[in-house]
Enzyme design. Structure first.
Site, PDB file in Angstrom:
ATOM      1  N   ARG A 297       0.792  -1.227   0.000  1.00 49.99           N
ATOM      2  CA  ARG A 297       0.000   0.000   0.000  1.00 49.99           C
ATOM      3  C   ARG A 297       0.829   1.284   0.000  1.00 49.99           C
ATOM      4  O   ARG A 297       0.417   2.293   0.548  1.00 49.99           O
ATOM      5  CB  ARG A 297      -0.981  -0.010   1.155  1.00 49.99           C
ATOM      6  CG  ARG A 297      -1.979  -1.147   1.009  1.00 49.99           C
ATOM      7  CD  ARG A 297      -3.044  -1.085   2.025  1.00 49.99           C
ATOM      8  NE  ARG A 297      -3.956  -2.194   1.802  1.00 49.99           N
ATOM      9  CZ  ARG A 297      -4.900  -2.544   2.610  1.00 49.99           C
ATOM     10  NH1 ARG A 297      -5.105  -1.875   3.707  1.00 49.99           N
ATOM     11  NH2 ARG A 297      -5.685  -3.551   2.350  1.00 49.99           N
TER      12      ARG A 297
ATOM     13  N   GLU B  65      -5.500   4.537   7.205  1.00 48.16           N
ATOM     14  CA  GLU B  65      -5.339   4.151   5.801  1.00 48.16           C
ATOM     15  C   GLU B  65      -5.999   5.198   4.914  1.00 48.16           C
ATOM     16  O   GLU B  65      -5.601   5.406   3.790  1.00 48.16           O
ATOM     17  CB  GLU B  65      -6.001   2.795   5.585  1.00 48.16           C
ATOM     18  CG  GLU B  65      -5.923   2.276   4.188  1.00 48.16           C
ATOM     19  CD  GLU B  65      -5.045   1.060   4.096  1.00 48.16           C
ATOM     20  OE1 GLU B  65      -3.977   1.167   3.483  1.00 48.16           O
ATOM     21  OE2 GLU B  65      -5.436   0.031   4.646  1.00 48.16           O
TER      22      GLU B  65
ATOM     23  N   SER C  61     -11.047  -0.477   4.622  1.00 48.29           N
ATOM     24  CA  SER C  61     -10.064  -0.537   5.720  1.00 48.29           C
ATOM     25  C   SER C  61      -9.734   0.866   6.211  1.00 48.29           C
ATOM     26  O   SER C  61      -9.307   1.713   5.442  1.00 48.29           O
ATOM     27  CB  SER C  61      -8.784  -1.226   5.251  1.00 48.29           C
ATOM     28  OG  SER C  61      -9.027  -2.573   4.957  1.00 48.29           O
TER      29      SER C  61
END
Length: 134
Positions: free
Chosen positions: A5, A124, A54
């Site tokens: 990520r 996130e 998320s």
């Protein structure tokens, strides 16, 4: 250097071209793998109501959802927002939720996980807007 990520690109960078190497596989194998991934996602993540996806990155060697669950926060509500009963790293809109309620649940999760496990959860998601006056 790409990692979980993160692209490690400088802030504001724009990608103009990408080159990828692909592997040829049998269509039946690809379809079976996609069906299995979809089955796992449906079994582990909330569906049927709008949700955040998320909220926090997984800390090294652990999972944000597991930590939030272990902190006893699944099902916790603020207004119309709820930490998902199915996956602790998702916030579900139960109808008419406000951004401030989502933020409050995020802060609660961060605080409780820090207090109980000494781990700092890193969002996130990127919060947009003026939060200083909230």
């Amino acid at each position: 250097t790409f990692s979980y990520r993160d692209s490690h690109l400088p802030s504001g960078a724009v990608v103009m071209r990408v080159r990828m190497g692909l592997c040829k596989e049998e269509p039946a194998q690809v379809s079976a793998r996609l069906r299995e991934l979809a089955r796992k996602r449906k079994a582990s993540q909330p569906s049927g109501s709008p949700n955040s996806g998320s909220m926090f990155r997984n800390p090294p060697g652990d999972y944000a959802g597991r930590l939030i669950d272990a902190a006893g926060l699944k099902g916790t509500r603020i207004g119309a927002c709820e930490i998902s009963e199915r996956h602790g790293n998702f916030i579900v809109n139960q109808g008419g939720a406000k951004a401030t309620e989502v933020r409050q649940l995020m802060e609660l999760a961060k605080s409780e996980v820090r207090k109980k496990f000494g781990i700092e959860l890193v969002p996130e998601v990127k919060l947009l807007g003026d939060w200083e006056s909230q």
